[in-house]
Enzyme design. Structure first.
Site, short mmCIF file in Angstrom:
data_model
loop_
_atom_site.label_atom_id
_atom_site.label_comp_id
_atom_site.label_asym_id
_atom_site.label_seq_id
_atom_site.Cartn_x
_atom_site.Cartn_y
_atom_site.Cartn_z
N SER A 169 -6.06 32.90 23.15
CA SER A 169 -4.96 33.08 21.98
C SER A 169 -4.11 31.79 22.32
O SER A 169 -4.62 30.75 22.29
CB SER A 169 -4.23 34.26 21.89
OG SER A 169 -3.48 34.40 21.00
N HIS A 372 -8.98 39.79 17.47
CA HIS A 372 -8.18 39.04 18.14
C HIS A 372 -7.76 39.64 19.57
O HIS A 372 -7.99 39.09 20.56
CB HIS A 372 -6.99 38.56 17.54
CG HIS A 372 -5.98 37.58 18.01
ND1 HIS A 372 -6.41 36.30 18.06
CD2 HIS A 372 -4.96 37.59 18.95
CE1 HIS A 372 -5.58 35.53 18.82
NE2 HIS A 372 -4.70 36.23 19.46
#
Length: 399
Positions: A169, A372
Site C-alpha cells: 500500500s 487490499h
C-alpha cells in the site's frame, strides 16, 4: 452522503486525535522485535536519523533460526508498511505465513522499516512530538527522505551495494516517489516488489473517497485547514479496546467495517492475524498523508501535495503540483495487485502500469475476492503472494 454523517466522521477523527493525549494512551506494547523473539528468531533494533531530525526504528531479523546461517552471505531485504500501519504487519500471521519470517527462512537478512510518525518512529531531534511542526509531512517526505535513509543505513551496516524491497500500500507509494524523485536510488535496488500498489485513484470504490474526498481532497476548504499537520488516528488503548471488543462480540459489524474500507475484507482474512494486528494498529500517521491520497482521487493524477495556487507557486514555481514521473524508475520492479481492491483497484493499476514503462512484471492475484488488506492478513496469502515474491527474489540471486 448526509452532511451530518460527514460531521460525525470528522468528529471521530478529531476525537481519536485528542484521545492520544488522554489517560487511555498506550504505555506499553509488544514491539516487532519481541514478536520475532517469541517465535525463537534472533532480532536487532536499529535507529536511523533522517536529515530533518526524525528518528526511525528498523527491526532486523538477521538470519533464520532454522538455517543457523549467520555466518553465510545474506542479501538484505527491506519491508515497508502501509498507511496507519507499522512493521508488525509483516509478522501478524506468524512464521508459517508472514513474509518477514519466510524471507528469513529462505536465507535473507530481513529489515522491517517504520515511517516517521508511527508508534515506533515518534521522535525528532529538532522538533517536539507535541508541535504541529512534527506532523508537517506526508508520504512524499517518507519517500524522498525516510526510505533513502533506511536503505543507506542497511547497505552500510551489511556491506552490500544493493537490497531487495517489498512494500504494501503506502509502502509502494513511497517506493515510487523515491525512485521518481531520486532516480539514483534505482542503482541500490536489486529488485522491488509492490503489494497492492497505490499511485492512481481515479476508480477507487472505497467509501472513504466519496465520504471524505469532497471535503479535504481540494486545498483551501475548512476541513482541509482544520486537519492539516495533525496526527491522524493515533494508536491508543481506547481505540484498540473498542475495535477488539467490536470484532469479538459483534463480528458482523467488524466485517462490514472492513467491507466498506477494503471491499469484502473478511472473505479471505485470517481472524487470528487480524487480532494480532489490532494490538498495534492503527499505528498513527500525519493527517497530510491521508489528505494527499484524497487529493490524488480528486485530481486523478499521481502528483505532489497540493497546497493551493499561491503556495504551490512558492514551493513548485507553478500553479499545480508536479507529477511523479514513473518513467524515470529503472530498478527491476514487480507489481502484485488484486481485482477486489477498493482502494487501489485494477483500473488504476492499469494506469500505473501504462506509465511505469520499465515495470518488470504485472502480476494479478488469481482469486477474485482478494482485496487490499489480504496481502498482509489473508489465510491464502502465502501461496498467492509471498511464495511468488520469494521465487522472484531468488531469481535475482541465481537460486
Amino acid at each position: 452522503m448526509n452532511p451530518i454523517v460527514y460531521a460525525l466522521l470528522f468528529s471521530l477523527v478529531a476525537g481519536l486525535a485528542v484521545a492520544e493525549k488522554s489517560e487511555y494512551c498506550l504505555t506499553e506494547i509488544v514491539n516487532s522485535a519481541e514478536r520475532m523473539e517469541s517465535h525463537g528468531y534472533p532480532t536487532e533494533t536499529h535507529q536511523v536519523d533522517t536529515e530533518d531530525g526524525y528518528v526511525l526504528t528498523l527491526f532486523r531479523l538477521p538470519y533464520s533460526r532454522k538455517l543457523n546461517n549467520q555466518n553465510e552471505k545474506r542479501t538484505p531485504v527491506l519491508l515497508q508498511h502501509g498507511l496507519f500501519s507499522n512493521s508488525d504487519c509483516w509478522l501478524s500471521s506468524g512464521p508459517d505465513n508472514s513474509l518477514a519470517y519466510l524471507l528469513a527462512d529462505a536465507g535473507y537478512d530481513v529489515w522491517l522499516g517504520n515511517a516517521r510518525g508511527n508508534i515506533y518512529s515518534r521522535e525528532n531531534n529538532l522538533i517536539s512530538l507535541n508541535s504541529h511542526k512534527f506532523w508537517h509531512f506526508d508520504w512524499h517526505e517518507i519517500g524522498t527522505i525516510d526510505i533513502p535513509a533506511m536503505i543507506d543505513y542497511i547497505l552500510e551496516a551489511t556491506g552490500h551495494s544493493k537490497l531487495h524491497y517489498a512494500g504494501h500500500s503506502q509502502g509502494t507509494t513511497v517506493y515510487l516517489v523515491m525512485l521518481s524523485e531520486r532516480p539514483e536510488y534505482s542503482e541500490k535496488i536489486k529488485s522491488g516488489h509492490l503489494l497492492a500498489p497505490c499511485a492512481f485513484f481515479e476508480h477507487g470504490t472505497s467509501f472513504v473517497f466519496n465520504a471524505l474526498g469532497p471535503l479535504v481532497g481540494t486545498p483551501g476548504g475548512i476541513w482541509n485547514q482544520l486537519l492539516v499537520d495533525t496526527e491522524l488516528i493515533p494508536h491508543n488503548n481506547l481505540v484498540n479496546r473498542v475495535v477488539d471488543n467490536t470484532c469479538h462480540y459483534a463480528s458482523a459489524i467488524c466485517d462490514n467495517a472492513f467491507i466498506m474500507f477494503a471491499n469484502g475484507g473478511y472473505v479471505n482474512a485470517n481472524a487470528s492475524s487480524m487480532k494480532v494486528l489490532i494490538e498495534t494498529h492503527p499505528a498513527g500517521s500525519s493527517s497530510n498523508q491521508g489528505i494527499h491520497y484524497l487529493q490524488l482521487w480528486e485530481s486523478k493524477e499521481f502528483r505532489q501535495y497540493d497546497w493551493g495556487t499561491k503556495k504551490n507557486n512558492e514551493i513548485y514555481g507553478q500553479d499545480l503540483p508536479p507529477d511523479y514521473d514513473l518513467s524515470l524508475i529503472t530498478a527491476p520492479t514487480h507489481s502484485y495487485s488484486s481485482n477486489n481492491d477498493a482502494l487501489c483497484g485494477p483500473k488504476d493499476v492499469d494506469t500505473m502500469v501504462k506509465n511505469f514503462v520499465h515495470l518488470k512484471e504485472d502480476y494479478r492475484v488469481p482469486v477474485q475476492s482478494f482485496n487490499h488488506l489480504d496481502f498482509i492478513i489473508a489465510r491464502n496469502m502465502k501461496e498467492l503472494v509471498n511464495d511468488p515474491i520469494i521465487k522472484r527474489i531468488n531469481s535475482y540471486e541465481g537460486r
